[in-house]
Write an enzyme that holds these catalytic residues in place. Structure first.
Site, PDB file in Angstrom:
ATOM      1  N   ARG A  32     -33.131 -20.499  47.215  1.00  0.00           N
ATOM      2  CA  ARG A  32     -34.325 -20.853  46.442  1.00  0.00           C
ATOM      3  C   ARG A  32     -33.958 -21.863  45.341  1.00  0.00           C
ATOM      4  NH1 ARG A  32     -36.091 -21.128  41.297  1.00  0.00           N
ATOM      5  NH2 ARG A  32     -34.957 -19.214  40.821  1.00  0.00           N
ATOM      6  N   ASP A  33     -33.129 -21.454  44.404  1.00  0.00           N
ATOM      7  CA  ASP A  33     -32.885 -22.306  43.239  1.00  0.00           C
ATOM      8  C   ASP A  33     -32.061 -23.537  43.596  1.00  0.00           C
ATOM      9  OD1 ASP A  33     -33.378 -22.849  40.630  1.00  0.00           O
ATOM     10  OD2 ASP A  33     -31.901 -21.485  39.782  1.00  0.00           O
ATOM     11  N   HIS A  67     -29.432 -14.884  34.875  1.00  0.00           N
ATOM     12  CA  HIS A  67     -29.469 -16.046  35.775  1.00  0.00           C
ATOM     13  C   HIS A  67     -29.071 -17.229  34.898  1.00  0.00           C
ATOM     14  CE1 HIS A  67     -31.685 -18.681  38.804  1.00  0.00           C
ATOM     15  NE2 HIS A  67     -31.672 -19.468  37.754  1.00  0.00           N
ATOM     16  N   HIS A 108     -27.440 -21.020  34.270  1.00  0.00           N
ATOM     17  CA  HIS A 108     -27.058 -22.342  34.797  1.00  0.00           C
ATOM     18  C   HIS A 108     -25.768 -22.807  34.109  1.00  0.00           C
ATOM     19  CE1 HIS A 108     -30.378 -23.598  37.487  1.00  0.00           C
ATOM     20  NE2 HIS A 108     -30.895 -22.507  36.947  1.00  0.00           N
ATOM     21  N   CYS A 132     -33.821 -27.275  38.042  1.00  0.00           N
ATOM     22  CA  CYS A 132     -35.260 -26.990  38.007  1.00  0.00           C
ATOM     23  C   CYS A 132     -35.983 -28.318  37.921  1.00  0.00           C
ATOM     24  CB  CYS A 132     -35.626 -26.115  36.801  1.00  0.00           C
ATOM     25  SG  CYS A 132     -37.406 -25.905  36.607  1.00  0.00           S
ATOM     26  N   ASN A 145     -26.353 -24.131  39.082  1.00  0.00           N
ATOM     27  CA  ASN A 145     -26.182 -22.740  38.644  1.00  0.00           C
ATOM     28  C   ASN A 145     -24.698 -22.405  38.580  1.00  0.00           C
ATOM     29  OD1 ASN A 145     -28.898 -22.925  39.935  1.00  0.00           O
ATOM     30  ND2 ASN A 145     -28.976 -20.787  39.356  1.00  0.00           N
TER      31      ASN A 145
HETATM   32  N1  COA Z   1     -48.159 -21.022  47.733  1.00  0.00           N
HETATM   33  C1  COA Z   1     -48.636 -22.071  48.432  1.00  0.00           C
HETATM   34  N2  COA Z   1     -49.668 -22.834  48.014  1.00  0.00           N
HETATM   35  C2  COA Z   1     -50.233 -22.512  46.855  1.00  0.00           C
HETATM   36  C3  COA Z   1     -49.778 -21.420  46.085  1.00  0.00           C
HETATM   37  C4  COA Z   1     -48.701 -20.672  46.562  1.00  0.00           C
HETATM   38  N3  COA Z   1     -48.212 -19.655  45.864  1.00  0.00           N
HETATM   39  N4  COA Z   1     -50.538 -21.352  44.979  1.00  0.00           N
HETATM   40  C5  COA Z   1     -51.433 -22.330  45.036  1.00  0.00           C
HETATM   41  N5  COA Z   1     -51.262 -23.042  46.161  1.00  0.00           N
HETATM   42  C6  COA Z   1     -52.020 -24.220  46.604  1.00  0.00           C
HETATM   43  C7  COA Z   1     -53.505 -24.010  46.556  1.00  0.00           C
HETATM   44  O1  COA Z   1     -53.973 -23.496  47.770  1.00  0.00           O
HETATM   45  C8  COA Z   1     -54.014 -25.403  46.307  1.00  0.00           C
HETATM   46  O2  COA Z   1     -53.966 -26.126  47.510  1.00  0.00           O
HETATM   47  P1  COA Z   1     -54.987 -27.328  47.821  1.00  0.00           P
HETATM   48  O3  COA Z   1     -54.713 -28.371  46.794  1.00  0.00           O
HETATM   49  O4  COA Z   1     -54.619 -27.753  49.202  1.00  0.00           O
HETATM   50  O5  COA Z   1     -56.353 -26.728  47.706  1.00  0.00           O
HETATM   51  C9  COA Z   1     -52.962 -26.000  45.380  1.00  0.00           C
HETATM   52  O6  COA Z   1     -51.769 -25.256  45.642  1.00  0.00           O
HETATM   53  C10 COA Z   1     -53.323 -25.909  43.917  1.00  0.00           C
HETATM   54  O7  COA Z   1     -53.688 -24.575  43.600  1.00  0.00           O
HETATM   55  P2  COA Z   1     -53.953 -24.099  42.087  1.00  0.00           P
HETATM   56  O8  COA Z   1     -54.188 -22.627  42.096  1.00  0.00           O
HETATM   57  O9  COA Z   1     -55.019 -24.970  41.445  1.00  0.00           O
HETATM   58  O10 COA Z   1     -52.558 -24.337  41.422  1.00  0.00           O
HETATM   59  P3  COA Z   1     -52.074 -25.364  40.333  1.00  0.00           P
HETATM   60  O11 COA Z   1     -52.307 -26.763  40.725  1.00  0.00           O
HETATM   61  O12 COA Z   1     -52.556 -24.917  39.005  1.00  0.00           O
HETATM   62  O13 COA Z   1     -50.487 -25.084  40.437  1.00  0.00           O
HETATM   63  C11 COA Z   1     -48.816 -23.453  41.036  1.00  0.00           C
HETATM   64  C12 COA Z   1     -49.977 -23.805  40.136  1.00  0.00           C
HETATM   65  C13 COA Z   1     -48.198 -22.193  40.444  1.00  0.00           C
HETATM   66  C14 COA Z   1     -49.315 -23.169  42.433  1.00  0.00           C
HETATM   67  C15 COA Z   1     -47.809 -24.638  41.087  1.00  0.00           C
HETATM   68  O14 COA Z   1     -47.600 -25.130  39.787  1.00  0.00           O
HETATM   69  C16 COA Z   1     -46.485 -24.216  41.674  1.00  0.00           C
HETATM   70  O15 COA Z   1     -46.393 -23.890  42.845  1.00  0.00           O
HETATM   71  N6  COA Z   1     -45.420 -24.213  40.878  1.00  0.00           N
HETATM   72  C17 COA Z   1     -44.098 -23.800  41.336  1.00  0.00           C
HETATM   73  C18 COA Z   1     -43.075 -24.287  40.400  1.00  0.00           C
HETATM   74  C19 COA Z   1     -41.696 -23.875  40.835  1.00  0.00           C
HETATM   75  O16 COA Z   1     -41.449 -23.389  41.917  1.00  0.00           O
HETATM   76  N7  COA Z   1     -40.751 -24.141  39.932  1.00  0.00           N
HETATM   77  C20 COA Z   1     -39.383 -23.892  40.161  1.00  0.00           C
HETATM   78  C21 COA Z   1     -39.027 -22.452  40.167  1.00  0.00           C
HETATM   79  S1  COA Z   1     -38.953 -21.708  38.580  1.00  0.00           S
HETATM   80 ZN    ZN Z   2     -32.462 -21.426  37.865  1.00  0.00          ZN
END
Ligand code: COA
Ligand code: ZN
Length: 302
Positions: A13-14, A204, A206, A237, A246
């Site tokens: 994942r990370d 965790h 880094h 990240c 990490n």
């Molecule tokens: N898995 C897959 N797709 C997802 C999802 C999930 N958990 N959550 C939301 N989505 C999709 C929605 O279906 C939507 O799709 P569309 O544009 O095709 O309609 C889109 O993502 C936006 O959804 P929304 O609820 O409005 O989310 P957002 O734009 O506010 O983004 C997150 C919020 C949390 C979904 C997004 O910021 C994210 O995935 N962040 C992950 C960050 C990450 O992994 N960082 C590193 C690890 S710490």
């Molecule tokens: Zn990390």
């Protein structure tokens, strides 16, 4: 003093989330096979996040379904930011999620586009919808944030209260950008242990500033028996400027095994796995040290 340390491998994942080139599903699965063959028993497989935010994780369902079926005895977890992700994880047979929230609100906004209040409300929905899902709270930027700097131990304690009241029993203190030092690690862990003695802690860390090992060891010596690391030290990240690799699993396993801690992991097999990973991912950022050591150690005399 505890003698067993549970090493949570979080590279799939990370580590993978930062790769610019999509790493094909078969390669991801081969690296996971290597890890399991080395004795890794706790493994964060993937994250159920928006593929627009992290394109590398678009195959989360395939990775999770394949591994859950293939390795029923491994403790698999996946990172989840919202109810949508929790549903996907549960539907794939994942029983344990890392629910990510950042101590600093600005990083929480940058990472998952949520305020603190919204993140807490979202976890309430997950707990209601999936009462049997085990939740580990991943507290990102615990030791420092690229936007807000450091906060003191009592702020960490205060932040966690709502989550503990909600029933969270496991918290992973994350040094997202690698700015912690051992004194700070001890202070924060001690404050959290005092405030919430029944909450299990993980760290965790880094290795951005070559502090991964000392900070992780400081946590272990405070009684923390679960730590996270990534094969080869691959990591970072995408939403935290300055974040890099990490702590490398093979480096920390070498140290712990040599100190007499029981990790259940075979160092030599792990090293072979990390070297192979490096050839598969030539453009990866690796913070591991053992990968570059050519001379094998003389074996102890019988
Ligand atoms: N898995 C897959 N797709 C997802 C999802 C999930 N958990 N959550 C939301 N989505 C999709 C929605 O279906 C939507 O799709 P569309 O544009 O095709 O309609 C889109 O993502 C936006 O959804 P929304 O609820 O409005 O989310 P957002 O734009 O506010 O983004 C997150 C919020 C949390 C979904 C997004 O910021 C994210 O995935 N962040 C992950 C960050 C990450 O992994 N960082 C590193 C690890 S710490
Ligand atoms: Zn990390």
């Amino acid at each position: 003093m505890h003698t067993k340390v549970q090493v949570y491998e979080v590279g799939p994942r990370d580590g993978f989330q930062n790769l610019k080139q999509y790493l094909p599903l078969e390669e991801k699965l081969k690296i996971i096979d290597d890890l399991v063959a080395s004795g890794v028993k706790h493994l964060q497989l993937t994250s159920f996040v928006s593929p627009k935010a992290i394109p590398q994780m678009k195959d989360a369902m395939e990775v999770a379904k394949t591994c859950v079926q293939k390795y029923p005895d491994v403790d698999f977890l996946a990172l989840v930011p919202n109810l949508f992700g929790a549903k996907m994880a549960w539907d794939c047979g994942i029983k344990k999620i890392s629910y990510v929230v950042s101590l600093s609100e600005s990083h929480n906004k940058a990472n998952i586009n949520r305020t603190h209040e919204e993140s807490l409300a979202e976890l309430k929905k997950i707990v209601e919808a999936y009462p049997d899902l085990h939740i580990c709270l991943d507290l990102a930027t615990t030791f420092g944030c690229p936007f807000e700097g450091k906060k003191d131990a009592q702020e960490v304690v205060a932040f966690l209260k709502d989550y503990v009241d909600l029933g969270v029993k496991e918290v992973n203190l994350c040094d997202t950008i690698g700015v912690a030092n051992p004194k700070q690690v001890r202070e924060i862990i001690s404050a959290v242990q005092t405030a919430y003695p029944s909450v299990a802690l993980q760290v965790h860390i880094h290795d951005t500033r070559n502090m991964g090992m000392v900070n992780t060891l400081a946590a272990i010596e405070c009684g923390v028996d679960s730590i996270q690391s990534t094969l080869g030290g691959l990591g970072g990240c995408p939403f935290a400027p300055g974040a890099s690799g990490n702590l490398a699993t093979e480096d920390v396993v070498y140290m712990l095994n040599d100190m007499g801690y029981d990790t259940g992991i075979d160092f030599d097999r792990l090293l072979t796995a990390s070297k192979r990973e490096k050839t598969v991912i030539p453009d990866g950022v690796f913070s591991g040290h053992h990968m570059n050591i050519q001379t094998p150690l003389p074996k102890d005399k019988a």
